[in-house]
Design an enzyme around this catalytic site. Structure first.
Site, PDB file in Angstrom:
ATOM      1  N   ASP A 136     -41.147  30.356   6.812  1.00 18.34           N
ATOM      2  CA  ASP A 136     -42.410  30.979   6.384  1.00 18.34           C
ATOM      3  C   ASP A 136     -43.701  30.557   7.082  1.00 18.34           C
ATOM      4  OD1 ASP A 136     -41.631  32.779   4.547  1.00 18.34           O
ATOM      5  OD2 ASP A 136     -42.434  31.748   2.787  1.00 18.34           O
ATOM      6  N   CYS A 191     -31.022  53.460   4.064  1.00 18.94           N
ATOM      7  CA  CYS A 191     -31.834  53.948   2.943  1.00 18.94           C
ATOM      8  C   CYS A 191     -31.571  55.442   2.713  1.00 18.94           C
ATOM      9  CB  CYS A 191     -33.322  53.731   3.203  1.00 18.94           C
ATOM     10  SG  CYS A 191     -33.851  52.017   2.961  1.00 18.94           S
TER      11      CYS A 191
HETATM   12 FE1  SF4 Z   1     -34.090  51.897   0.719  1.00 14.70          FE
HETATM   13 FE2  SF4 Z   1     -35.891  51.641  -1.226  1.00 14.70          FE
HETATM   14 FE3  SF4 Z   1     -33.718  53.092  -1.646  1.00 14.70          FE
HETATM   15 FE4  SF4 Z   1     -33.519  50.450  -1.441  1.00 14.70          FE
HETATM   16  S1  SF4 Z   1     -34.607  51.572  -3.048  1.00 14.70           S
HETATM   17  S2  SF4 Z   1     -32.191  51.988  -0.459  1.00 14.70           S
HETATM   18  S3  SF4 Z   1     -35.124  50.033   0.069  1.00 14.70           S
HETATM   19  S4  SF4 Z   1     -35.348  53.512  -0.171  1.00 14.70           S
END
Ligand code: SF4
Ligand code: SF4
Length: 384
Positions: A136, A191
């Site tokens: 970090d 996603c």
């Molecule tokens: Fe992607 Fe957000 Fe869906 Fe998770 S909640 S798969 S980060 S779009």
């Protein structure tokens, strides 16, 4: 001396990975030191001012371009992830602490200790080499490195996501001047058409997919914004989060089967499980002795009391009025101002009496304004 047995770079890489797993890292990958691919996104983000009061990001903007500034002669970077999730289940009205902060440990110390042990594996077979461990604090784009080391993709919620480990993990790294064979980058993203995280954010902090306006994020408001009030228009959105927020990770389908935290120091403990009422009145000394080593020490007792007042105001519990009334005498004007707001939100006759009493002695102009605004709110609710 004893001639050391040299092992190949590939054997060393394998050894780092197996040792890393034994040290509690759920993911270990290797990448070559290079200019971050997502540097321009980061710079655009800073340009927009989305980092808010986190001035250190802007101040070191140029340092992120070149990892040799962090360690002279760096050639390879080992990137690791340690899972902390998923945290304890929420109790309604209690106040929630983000999953990563529920244990005993400051994760910086924990990660650094483990990373040093892992760095020793490199030194054993490459005695001439130099390494530096980071968690970090150095100007590195850790997620960029992690993606390049094959650990996962950037979710629309800006978190690094791995198909098996989910996203509840800390990232850390070892910079070394030893050449190590790099892993293939994580090119794919999973996603798809999902937008759950963007839709679920309580303060609407996402400007769009992959772009977070930190100034609106509950984690920023409750942890990084210190010594000033949380902006009025964002207080309701904070809901019952007293420290951080997990919403955009909780709703992510990839966290349904995420690797749980194995590390004993990251398991939830009682000291971090106080109610908002308890955090409101927790004295400085108890705070330091019981929470001084946890991430909750970052905002500190007064800012946690401020956050607790927001949670209580949002919960509208009239049982909180006596404690809030007492806290109108807090030494920190930001706490007094926030408590005044909370009393206005709860809106009982007793809350009004306390606000009027405080107004008669309050000297701080910003607190007086909050009290007056709360009283105006109250007269709407109670009738004058
Ligand atoms: Fe992607 Fe957000 Fe869906 Fe998770 S909640 S798969 S980060 S779009
Ligand atoms: Fe929104 Fe919470 Fe995610 Fe911040 S942590 S972006 S407030 S859902």
């Amino acid at each position: 001396g004893i001639p050391c047995v040299t092992i190949s770079d590939q054997e060393l890489a394998n050894r780092i990975k197996s040792q890393g797993a034994e040290l509690g890292f759920s993911l270990v990958g290797i990448t070559a030191a290079a200019r971050p691919e997502t540097l321009e996104y980061f710079q655009d983000w800073l340009q927009q001012g989305y980092q808010g009061e986190m001035n250190y990001l802007k101040r070191r903007e140029d340092a992120y371009a070149d990892q040799t500034g962090v360690m002279h002669g760096v050639c390879s970077i080992v990137v690791v992830a340690m899972n902390y999730g998923p945290g304890r289940p929420a109790i309604p009205g209690h106040g929630r602490v983000a999953a990563y902060a529920q244990g005993t440990a400051d994760y910086h110390d924990l990660m650094r200790t483990r990373l040093k042990k892992l760095a020793a594996v490199i030194r054993e077979s490459r005695p001439e080499s130099h390494s530096r461990v980071t968690v970090d604090t150095a100007p590195l784009l850790e997620r960029d490195l992690a993606k390049r080391a094959g650990l996962g993709w950037f979710g629309k919620n800006t978190m690094l996501i791995n198909k098996h480990a989910g996203s509840y993990f800390f990232l850390g790294g070892i910079l070394t001047d030893t050449p190590l064979p790099p892993d293939p980058p994580h090119f794919s993203s999973h996603c798809g058409t999902c937008t759950r995280c963007l839709d679920a954010c309580p303060t609407d902090a996402f400007v769009g997919p992959h772009v977070l306006d930190a100034r609106k994020c509950i984690a920023y408001l409750t942890i990084e914004l210190r010594g000033e009030p949380i902006p009025r228009e964002l207080r309701a959105g904070v809901q019952d989060w007293i420290f951080g927020c997990d919403v955009c990770q909780q709703v992510c389908p990839w966290n349904r089967k995420a690797t749980p935290a194995l590390e004993p120091q990251l398991q939830p403990i009682q000291a971090t499980h106080r109610s908002a009422l308890e955090f409101l009145e927790l004295d400085e000394q108890t705070f330091r002795s019981e929470l001084g080593k946890t991430p909750l020490s970052r905002p500190g007792a007064a800012n946690m009391a401020r956050n607790a007042a927001i949670v209580l105001g949002n919960s509208k519990q009239s049982e909180a009025v006596p404690a809030l009334s007492r806290t109108l005498n807090h030494s920190d004007p930001v706490v007094r101002a926030t408590v005044a707001w909370a009393l206005g939100e709860i809106g009982t006759a007793a809350a009004r009496v306390s606000l009027m009493e405080r107004l008669s002695v309050e000297l701080d102009e910003s607190v007086r304004e909050e009290i007056q605004a709360a009283l105006a709110e109250l007269s709407g609710k109670l009738g004058t």
